[in-house]
Design an enzyme around this catalytic site. Structure first.
Site, PDB file in Angstrom:
ATOM      1  N   ARG A 280       0.856  -1.178   0.000  1.00 19.39           N
ATOM      2  CA  ARG A 280       0.000   0.000   0.000  1.00 19.39           C
ATOM      3  C   ARG A 280       0.894   1.230   0.000  1.00 19.39           C
ATOM      4  O   ARG A 280       1.921   1.263   0.691  1.00 19.39           O
ATOM      5  CB  ARG A 280      -0.897   0.041   1.237  1.00 19.39           C
TER       6      ARG A 280
ATOM      7  N   GLU B 223      -3.851   7.266  -4.018  1.00 18.32           N
ATOM      8  CA  GLU B 223      -4.054   6.929  -5.429  1.00 18.32           C
ATOM      9  C   GLU B 223      -5.524   7.101  -5.825  1.00 18.32           C
ATOM     10  O   GLU B 223      -6.405   6.877  -5.005  1.00 18.32           O
ATOM     11  CB  GLU B 223      -3.553   5.490  -5.720  1.00 18.32           C
TER      12      GLU B 223
ATOM     13  N   HIS C  98      -1.548   0.233  -9.839  1.00 13.87           N
ATOM     14  CA  HIS C  98      -2.122  -0.791  -8.933  1.00 13.87           C
ATOM     15  C   HIS C  98      -2.601  -2.015  -9.726  1.00 13.87           C
ATOM     16  O   HIS C  98      -3.777  -2.375  -9.700  1.00 13.87           O
ATOM     17  CB  HIS C  98      -3.282  -0.191  -8.110  1.00 13.87           C
TER      18      HIS C  98
HETATM   19  C1  DGY Z   1      -5.962  -6.116  -2.670  1.00  9.05           C
HETATM   20  O1  DGY Z   1      -6.675  -7.112  -2.890  1.00  9.05           O
HETATM   21  O2  DGY Z   1      -5.890  -5.600  -1.567  1.00  9.05           O
HETATM   22  C2  DGY Z   1      -5.176  -5.598  -3.809  1.00  9.05           C
HETATM   23  O3  DGY Z   1      -4.520  -4.433  -3.518  1.00  9.05           O
HETATM   24  C3  DGY Z   1      -6.029  -5.421  -5.046  1.00  9.05           C
HETATM   25  O4  DGY Z   1      -5.132  -5.613  -6.102  1.00  9.05           O
END
Ligand code: DGY
Length: 318
Positions: free
Chosen positions: A236, A265, A283
């Site tokens: 993240r 983002e 992402h």
């Molecule tokens: C999640 O599942 O948390 C991912 O970041 C999505 O790609």
């Protein structure tokens, strides 16, 4: 005939997932994929029993307080759940579920893509060709950093961290890691993140964003790393302090960064776009059809079990 549970689905999902949703629930879909702000989300939540949301939906304390009583489950189409106030949900008796396991390989693949791409200057090379500035092969052009024999520090050795380790070993990297618990893994364990950072020629981040981990990779910690390290983030954006990483990229303390996730983002820190030594992806960690289908089916399995009165396979608790 028993009435189907009513479900709000906040974003457009892959076709096969939506097909199973409409077969199973009385479903409100979002065919135009327009993100729902809190007002719209509250409005559309009237008369539904559950919500299937995504990491873009901010299911915060205020929103949870305003949700109709009828809502009993929130199933997120993601493994991460920092966008949901779990404590507030628990207080209101709303069950929260997520989709762990199914996106491990896809995310580990993207981490390797970033690791290689950042180290081998893929963005600069791509740009040279697209801007028609390539004058031909030359012995000193865009010299990058090799992976063979380098130490890869993995912070957070869960499923994705382990899948990254497995792949990186195939590139001849020496694996080091820090994790809350020591694992029975062939890699070198470090009992603190700081000890790991000191040996990380490459660093890959694999821990969740929480109030405690926000801004974890700050100036002080970046300074512990060997000069010219490569940083990869598929976890993240919020676990990195953007200003600190940008300063390290400018000074050469960090030679290159491969980033798939960003704080705030899609409104990432503009400084990242200006740097030649960043490889930036929007992402894409879980973005394969196989994985997005699997995430959708996992989210549906959670919902189905819940509405049958069973414990969902992947409940999230604090
Ligand atoms: C999640 O599942 O948390 C991912 O970041 C999505 O790609």
């Amino acid at each position: 005939m028993m009435q189907k549970p009513r479900l709000l689905v906040t974003r457009k999902l892959p076709d096969t997932v939506e097909k199973r949703l409409v077969d199973t629930f009385e479903t409100i879909l979002n065919p135009d994929d327009v993100p729902l702000d809190s007002e719209k989300l509250i409005q559309q939540s009237k008369n539904v029993d559950g919500i299937l949301c995504t990491p873009n939906d901010q299911i915060d304390t205020d929103l949870i307080a305003r949700l109709p009583d009828r809502i009993r489950i929130i199933s997120t189409f993601s493994v991460g759940y920092e966008h949901i106030d779990i404590t507030a949900c628990q207080r209101r008796g709303i069950v929260v579920t997520n989709t762990p396991g199914v996106l491990t390989d896809a995310t580990a693949d993207i981490a390797l893509l970033l690791l290689l791409g950042a180290a081998r200057r893929a963005y600069e090379g791509e740009r040279l060709i697209r801007e028609d500035k390539w004058t031909g092969w030359n012995p000193t052009q865009l010299i990058g950093i090799g992976l063979q024999g380098k130490r890869l520090g993995i912070l957070g050795m869960g499923r994705i961290g382990q899948a990254v380790a497995q792949r990186a070993q195939a590139f001849g990297m020496e694996i080091h890691y820090h994790n809350r618990t020591r694992l029975d893994h062939g890699a070198t364990y470090h009992d603190s993140a700081e000890s790991l950072l000191k040996v990380s020629d490459f660093l890959s981040l694999h821990f969740p964003l929480t109030p405690q981990t926000r801004g974890f990779l700050n100036a002080e910690r970046l300074a512990l790393m060997p000069k010219g390290a490569v940083v990869v983030n598929t976890a993240r954006g919020g676990v990195v302090e953007d200003e600190a990483l940008l300063a390290a990229l400018k000074s050469g303390q960090v030679a290159a960064a491969g980033l798939d996730v960003f704080d705030g983002e899609p409104n990432l820190h503009p400084g990242y776009r200006e740097m030649p030594n960043t490889l930036l992806l929007p992402h894409l960690g879980s973005a394969t059809l196989e994985t997005r289908n699997a995430m959708g089916f996992c989210a549906i399995d959670n919902l189905e079990a819940f509405f049958k009165g069973q414990t969902p396979p992947h409940p999230v608790t604090v």
